[in-house]
Scaffold this motif. Structure first.
Motif, PDB file in Angstrom:
ATOM      1  N   ILE A 249       0.839  -1.257   0.100  1.00 56.70           N
ATOM      2  CA  ILE A 249      -0.033   0.106  -0.009  1.00 56.70           C
ATOM      3  C   ILE A 249       0.789   1.376   0.222  1.00 56.70           C
ATOM      4  CG2 ILE A 249      -1.577   1.500   1.483  1.00 56.70           C
ATOM      5  CD1 ILE A 249      -2.698  -1.371   2.252  1.00 56.70           C
ATOM      6  N   CYS A 250       1.854   1.409   0.852  1.00 56.33           N
ATOM      7  CA  CYS A 250       2.948   2.420   1.126  1.00 56.33           C
ATOM      8  C   CYS A 250       3.435   2.381  -0.328  1.00 56.33           C
ATOM      9  CB  CYS A 250       3.691   2.317   2.296  1.00 56.33           C
ATOM     10  SG  CYS A 250       2.815   2.362   3.740  1.00 56.33           S
ATOM     11  N   GLU A 251       4.077   1.315  -0.873  1.00 55.68           N
ATOM     12  CA  GLU A 251       4.898   1.447  -1.961  1.00 55.68           C
ATOM     13  C   GLU A 251       4.029   2.129  -3.203  1.00 55.68           C
ATOM     14  OE1 GLU A 251       8.381  -1.858  -1.041  1.00 55.68           O
ATOM     15  OE2 GLU A 251       6.725  -2.263  -2.362  1.00 55.68           O
ATOM     16  N   ASP A 252       3.060   1.716  -3.253  1.00 53.18           N
ATOM     17  CA  ASP A 252       1.800   2.014  -4.338  1.00 53.18           C
ATOM     18  C   ASP A 252       1.721   3.673  -4.227  1.00 53.18           C
ATOM     19  OD1 ASP A 252      -0.176   1.833  -6.313  1.00 53.18           O
ATOM     20  OD2 ASP A 252      -1.383   2.568  -4.873  1.00 53.18           O
ATOM     21  N   GLN A 253       1.568   4.266  -3.018  1.00 52.43           N
ATOM     22  CA  GLN A 253       1.551   5.837  -2.876  1.00 52.43           C
ATOM     23  C   GLN A 253       2.979   6.168  -3.346  1.00 52.43           C
ATOM     24  OE1 GLN A 253      -1.224   7.586  -2.028  1.00 52.43           O
ATOM     25  NE2 GLN A 253      -2.024   5.674  -2.409  1.00 52.43           N
ATOM     26  N   ARG A 254       3.937   5.830  -3.004  1.00 55.61           N
ATOM     27  CA  ARG A 254       5.570   6.357  -3.417  1.00 55.61           C
ATOM     28  C   ARG A 254       5.434   6.516  -4.970  1.00 55.61           C
ATOM     29  NH1 ARG A 254      10.889   4.395  -0.632  1.00 55.61           N
ATOM     30  NH2 ARG A 254      10.457   6.352   0.503  1.00 55.61           N
ATOM     31  N   LYS A 255       4.756   5.365  -5.696  1.00 56.55           N
ATOM     32  CA  LYS A 255       4.780   5.637  -7.091  1.00 56.55           C
ATOM     33  C   LYS A 255       4.075   6.815  -7.625  1.00 56.55           C
ATOM     34  CE  LYS A 255       4.861   0.714  -7.889  1.00 56.55           C
ATOM     35  NZ  LYS A 255       3.874  -0.437  -8.223  1.00 56.55           N
ATOM     36  N   HIS A 256       3.013   7.455  -6.984  1.00 58.34           N
ATOM     37  CA  HIS A 256       2.343   8.354  -7.325  1.00 58.34           C
ATOM     38  C   HIS A 256       2.272   9.665  -6.591  1.00 58.34           C
ATOM     39  CE1 HIS A 256       0.148   4.525  -8.512  1.00 58.34           C
ATOM     40  NE2 HIS A 256      -0.021   5.216  -9.866  1.00 58.34           N
ATOM     41  N   HIS A 257       2.930   9.733  -5.337  1.00 56.05           N
ATOM     42  CA  HIS A 257       2.813  10.906  -4.613  1.00 56.05           C
ATOM     43  C   HIS A 257       4.223  11.137  -3.795  1.00 56.05           C
ATOM     44  CE1 HIS A 257      -1.394   9.455  -4.397  1.00 56.05           C
ATOM     45  NE2 HIS A 257      -1.460  10.635  -4.947  1.00 56.05           N
ATOM     46  N   LYS A 258       4.559  12.321  -3.447  1.00 54.47           N
ATOM     47  CA  LYS A 258       5.736  12.631  -2.394  1.00 54.47           C
ATOM     48  C   LYS A 258       4.862  12.187  -1.075  1.00 54.47           C
ATOM     49  CE  LYS A 258       8.298  16.286  -0.340  1.00 54.47           C
ATOM     50  NZ  LYS A 258       8.712  17.768  -0.604  1.00 54.47           N
ATOM     51  N   LEU A 259       5.642  11.126  -0.450  1.00 57.74           N
ATOM     52  CA  LEU A 259       5.062  10.640   0.896  1.00 57.74           C
ATOM     53  C   LEU A 259       5.239  11.575   2.052  1.00 57.74           C
ATOM     54  CD1 LEU A 259       6.564   6.972   1.011  1.00 57.74           C
ATOM     55  CD2 LEU A 259       4.381   7.815  -0.072  1.00 57.74           C
ATOM     56  N   ASN A 260       4.202  11.564   3.021  1.00 61.23           N
ATOM     57  CA  ASN A 260       4.028  12.485   4.023  1.00 61.23           C
ATOM     58  C   ASN A 260       4.787  11.632   5.192  1.00 61.23           C
ATOM     59  OD1 ASN A 260       2.191  10.330   4.888  1.00 61.23           O
ATOM     60  ND2 ASN A 260       0.562  11.937   4.835  1.00 61.23           N
ATOM     61  N   PHE A 261       5.008  12.128   6.308  1.00 59.84           N
ATOM     62  CA  PHE A 261       5.718  11.364   7.541  1.00 59.84           C
ATOM     63  C   PHE A 261       5.192  10.051   7.877  1.00 59.84           C
ATOM     64  CE2 PHE A 261       5.424  10.333  11.961  1.00 59.84           C
ATOM     65  CZ  PHE A 261       6.562   9.712  12.245  1.00 59.84           C
ATOM     66  N   TYR A 262       3.627  10.081   7.940  1.00 58.47           N
ATOM     67  CA  TYR A 262       3.136   8.779   8.570  1.00 58.47           C
ATOM     68  C   TYR A 262       3.181   7.582   7.508  1.00 58.47           C
ATOM     69  CZ  TYR A 262       1.538  11.892  12.389  1.00 58.47           C
ATOM     70  OH  TYR A 262       1.289  12.587  13.163  1.00 58.47           O
TER      71      TYR A 262
END
Length: 396
Positions: A249-262
């Motif tokens: 789930i988190c790696e998928d977000q990294r593909k599309h967005h700049k991650l926040n801290f959480y």
């Protein structure tokens, strides 16, 4: 002050002023007073936008004092009148699912009035939160579709995507939580199994949300009848599987967005617990994002959580840098400083029943249990806890 004088004279304070006053109380850790302010304000006639803000913040504040049923009711009232695919509705649905999780994750009270020990297995914890995971899977697909079609307000949609991902990762991390293993990875012989949970496909998004959630729940039940699922019978195997879901789930977000801290922190924790070499760099990334979070005005309970985040980041880096004596000393100093800051933030919260969100358990804890968790991290690291030592010397 002026507001008290106006109250005494029975002069009506404008709705926006009442809202600002309640928020000011909340920021300054007068949460119970802030809740009462908002509850009174919601009985007054308010502009629609302000009414929605008030219900949202009322719901959030109620979660901080463990009034989860009341919080869910406030969020559901806030949803009334919102279009089905409105980003605000998706955020509220996320918060309802998260609050339901907090309610189910809360430990029952023992005979002494204190929370009992956590005895649920990872499989039992999965069953507790399976309905929320189904809802959040649908919300994630809907939020992604909204973001891809966004002509405006793209930042709000990206923020919602990240928050849904964070909540999903929190639930899987709670499933994998082991109270006996706060600061060390899973055993290296735990297979990093990868059978993935079923997900809603974009071609299905035309259906009603309730139907989608029902479809997702049925898909999960079918998945649980497979050989892949039966291979996860051993608790640590199941923990590894749950962490793999959070990682994906988190790696998928990294593909599309700049991650926040959480989300960065959740990803770093997955790497650490699964003995992945990416853990060290991801914890450094999470720490940089956390330092940026420190610059914002926040209530003390959030400050305590962020300081605990620093404790965890540096304790993980200490574990990963055992061979470097200079780095070890630096990490130990940073751990002890963050523990002091976290405890100070908790002490500054004053009286009341406000909880603190734990980045270890991914749920709200009483201040006493949050303090015990900080001590347990130090204990597992083999670090001397000066506060406990002082208490023992005082008792002697």
């Amino acid at each position: 002050g002026l507001e008290g004088s106006l109250d005494f004279q029975e002069v009506d304070i404008q709705p926006y002023t009442k809202f600002v006053r309640a928020m000011n109380r909340f920021i300054h850790d007068e949460t119970e007073l802030a809740i009462r302010e908002l509850q009174r304000a919601n009985h007054d006639r308010q502009p629609e936008e302000l009414h929605r803000f008030s219900l949202y913040w009322l719901g959030y504040m109620l979660t901080t004092v463990s009034h989860y049923e009341d919080a869910i009711r406030a969020f559901k009232r806030d949803e009334i009148g919102l279009p089905k695919e409105d980003v605000e509705r998706l955020q509220l649905e996320r918060m309802i699912a998260e609050t339901e999780f907090f309610k189910r994750a809360r430990l029952p009270l023992g005979a002494d009035g204190k929370p009992a020990a956590e005895t649920r297995s990872p499989h039992e914890r999965f069953e507790e939160v399976a309905p929320m995971l189904a809802t959040l899977s649908v919300l994630a697909a809907q939020a992604r579709k909204l973001e891809e079609s966004a002509l405006e307000d793209g930042d709000a949609k990206t923020h919602t995507c990240l928050e849904i991902a964070q909540t999903r990762a929190d639930l899987y991390s709670w499933i994998a939580y082991d109270p006996k293993r706060l600061d060390s990875p899973l055993p290296v012989d735990s297979p990093h199994t990868k059978p993935a949970m079923p997900e809603i496909g974009p071609e299905q998004l035309g259906e009603d949300s309730e139907q989608l959630v029902l479809r997702q729940a049925k898909a999960v039940e079918a998945f649980k009848a497979t050989e892949d699922w039966r291979a996860l019978a051993e608790p640590n195997h199941f923990r590894a599987w749950a962490l793999r879901q959070a990682q994906a789930i988190c790696e998928d977000q990294r593909k599309h967005h700049k991650l926040n801290f959480y989300v960065a922190f959740a990803l770093a924790e997955c790497y650490f617990m699964l003995n992945d070499d990416a853990a060290q760099e991801t914890f450094k990334e999470a720490e940089r994002l956390l330092v940026a979070e420190h610059g914002e005005e926040r209530e003390r309970r959030t400050k305590a959580t962020l300081e605990q985040g620093l404790v965890i980041c540096h304790s993980r880096l200490l574990f990963l840098r055992q061979k470097d004596e200079v780095q070890k000393r630096t990490e130990i100093q940073l751990i002890m400083r963050a523990v002091l800051e976290a405890r100070q933030a908790v002490n500054d919260m004053g009286r009341g029943n406000v909880t603190v969100f734990s980045l270890i358990q991914r749920r709200n804890l009483s201040r006493e249990d949050f303090g015990k968790e900080l001590h347990a991290i130090l204990e597992e690291e083999g670090l001397e806890d000066d506060e406990v030592k002082e208490d023992e010397e005082g008792d002697a």
